[in-house]
Design an enzyme around this catalytic site. Sequence first.
Site, PDB file in Angstrom:
ATOM      1  N   GLU A  10       0.614  -1.213  -0.738  1.00 50.51           N
ATOM      2  CA  GLU A  10       0.258  -0.206  -0.046  1.00 50.51           C
ATOM      3  C   GLU A  10       0.578   0.883   0.219  1.00 50.51           C
ATOM      4  O   GLU A  10       0.686   2.089   0.971  1.00 50.51           O
ATOM      5  CB  GLU A  10      -0.813   0.276   1.037  1.00 50.51           C
ATOM      6  CG  GLU A  10      -2.026  -1.265   1.193  1.00 50.51           C
ATOM      7  CD  GLU A  10      -2.804  -0.922   2.437  1.00 50.51           C
ATOM      8  OE1 GLU A  10      -2.538  -0.472   3.156  1.00 50.51           O
ATOM      9  OE2 GLU A  10      -3.977  -1.611   2.249  1.00 50.51           O
ATOM     10  N   ASP A  47      -8.744  -8.412   3.570  1.00 49.37           N
ATOM     11  CA  ASP A  47      -8.298  -7.380   5.054  1.00 49.37           C
ATOM     12  C   ASP A  47      -9.608  -7.719   5.687  1.00 49.37           C
ATOM     13  O   ASP A  47     -10.171  -6.600   5.713  1.00 49.37           O
ATOM     14  CB  ASP A  47      -8.003  -6.419   4.194  1.00 49.37           C
ATOM     15  CG  ASP A  47      -7.541  -5.367   4.985  1.00 49.37           C
ATOM     16  OD1 ASP A  47      -7.309  -5.542   5.715  1.00 49.37           O
ATOM     17  OD2 ASP A  47      -7.661  -4.329   4.747  1.00 49.37           O
ATOM     18  N   GLU A  70     -12.891  -2.693  11.298  1.00 50.02           N
ATOM     19  CA  GLU A  70     -12.385  -1.459  10.219  1.00 50.02           C
ATOM     20  C   GLU A  70     -13.912  -1.628   9.327  1.00 50.02           C
ATOM     21  O   GLU A  70     -14.655  -0.655   8.350  1.00 50.02           O
ATOM     22  CB  GLU A  70     -11.589  -1.389   9.461  1.00 50.02           C
ATOM     23  CG  GLU A  70     -11.269  -1.080   8.493  1.00 50.02           C
ATOM     24  CD  GLU A  70      -9.871  -1.736   7.396  1.00 50.02           C
ATOM     25  OE1 GLU A  70      -9.151  -2.048   8.326  1.00 50.02           O
ATOM     26  OE2 GLU A  70      -9.308  -1.001   6.265  1.00 50.02           O
TER      27      GLU A  70
END
Length: 717
Positions: A308, A382, A410
């Site tokens: 990332e 993820d 998240e």
Amino acid sequence: MGRLIAWCASVLLLAGAMPAYAEDGYDLWLRYRPLPAGIQARDRAQAAALVYDVDRHDQSIIKAGEEIERALAGMLGAQVPNYSQSVVPGAILLGTADEPRIKALNLPLGSLGSEGYVIRSATIDGKAVTVIAANSGVGVLYGSFALIERLQRGLPIDGLDISAAPKLKLRLLDHWDNLDRTVERGYAGQSIWDWWKLPDFKSPRYTDYARANASIGINGAVLNNVNAKADSLTAPYIVKAAALADVFRPYGIKVYLSARWSAPIELGHLKTADPLDPAVATWWKAKADEIYAAIPDFGGFLVKANSEGQPGPQDYHRSHADGANMLAAAVKPHGGVIMWRAFVYAQENPEDRAKQAYDDFKALDGRFADNVIVQVKNGAIDFQPREPFHPLFGAMPGTPLMMEFQITKEYLGMATHLVYLGPLYEEALQADTWAHGKGSTVAKVIDGSLDHHALTGMAGVANIGSDRDWAGSTFNQANWFVFGRMAWNPDASAKTVAGEWSELTFGPNPQVTSTVVDMMTTSREAVVNYMEPLGLAHMMGTGHHYGPAPWVHELARPEWNPVYYHKADATGIGFDRTKTGSNAVAQYAPHVAAMFADPKTTPERNLLWFHHVGWDYPMASGRTLWEELAAHYTLGVSQVADMHGKWRSIQPLIDPERYAKTDIFLSIQQREAQWWRDACLAYFASVSGRPLPAGEAPPARSLAEYEAVTFPYEPGK
Ligand code: BDP
């Protein structure tokens, strides 16, 4: 004797001064409220009411004694009139193996390592004594928390013969906290680390944080975000980290830092961060020496590299092993470890994102230094509501792997949705990799037993912030709690832990416990159903990951778009990861690969993760896939309504403040579950060109309206 009396008197003083607490969640599971009359723990606790501290020099034993005093004062003080006259019969003896009276008992401490403990009811010099013994002060502290927990839950504290030891060595919280006090993916306020006022002001919260962690066996904290700034490694921040380390040390908690790979360039003004460049290695060695001079028991570094957009050794055509080993050499003389993350995927790589970590790491098996542990997320994408286990588990027998779970939610509704993560953790840990035949569970990979590794661990991305209740909601506290329990014992049962947490958090009332455990154990399946049933993944809104956005398709990189993950079109839905597609199934051991390669043997809960199937694909229920998908979405919404009803049924048994907050949060969750269902079904109806299955209520709004919703000030980014 004088010391005994002093300790006893301080218990009395505390007891007399007990304030009427507000139940605002600050005390977590360490509430120490007066035990309900029916529990009858009073007599048992009287027998344990003297704390005898054998070693005033051991800071952890001192903390253990203080905690026992605090607990007894809170739970029993107010209820025990004439306490001083009745306290005769017993004592708690806290000590390590070399204390003569403990030695004389021949306790089985030899096999319990440096953190295990024994709790034994014994008779010493004709007196009933509850012995808490260990090979270290921290072990004694863990044992003390275990004894306190028994009192809190109304369990017997006589006739005890308990031995316990953690199965994993590193039991860590990873804080994704930035130096400006924002928290990446944090939904519980600002960072608890007040870097600006450190090292001078050490907030009392740091001590309470350490107490809470020690009570569930967590023994390390990575203080800063994996997307790290080099500033954390500068002298002023090392002093600040050292101040935190000083607070945590008696509680058995080490500090670790996330290291920015390019720090030698940014701080050291070197031209390169190439791991094989001697100047780079020298810079890191000096940096490690500097940190250890300030923090002698510093744990080591956590590294996110070449993922990332983060810099890493691959920028210099070196491997992850080259990078990890260079850092490992720098901390090795001090006993430090490197936790090297396998969460890597490159935006330029056209390969299925789910395959990229394995592709990078599998070939490096056995090439890491012995103080490196590779940190692998539970699934290959993820932290989704459900993913199959990561194919690296079982595939790197020559390398210690540690588990990385996310505790902060998240992708699971952020702070407000009630989602107990115990079942998610348990599902991942009990998944069978078949690496060495049946029974090669992920738990056995990470506890080192499968491939004989001594360096073992589990990390959880913390959900802690400056909110009064730490985690943003009462039930989010359970996720911190169960993480600790499973890091201690990866074979723990999520349901059992839910019961323990409920008893500690709401008191040991059987009706409350059974209702709360029901809610908790349903909650994970509910969120899967109303967000991403049947193996769907990553359909959340861009960037913030809040709310449904399965329609997003226009972002620059394919894997940034939800359409990449579900691949729905007029004919069907799902990501083909068999050999006609990306062949990610081949990354699993043959038995597992064969199971996932065939839609008929793939568990339906993972179907669309591995297969692209037609909308009329026949499901086990007799329904078509489209009908089944809609039914799951609708079920998810009704499961939330059901949880809400259960919560309301115990209102009289819960304190008003925590009751009300949870009640409101459940209303939010109900509304948002409906939103998820409606938006996703509206979208899938439109791409499939099909009407909603018979009996399914139409979405409240049009697809265009769902697509138009934006969230400019969402938290956690
Ligand atoms: C993802 C988060 C991102 C993290 C990344 C990571 O969206 O904020 O930086 O994982 O784990 O879940 O590095």
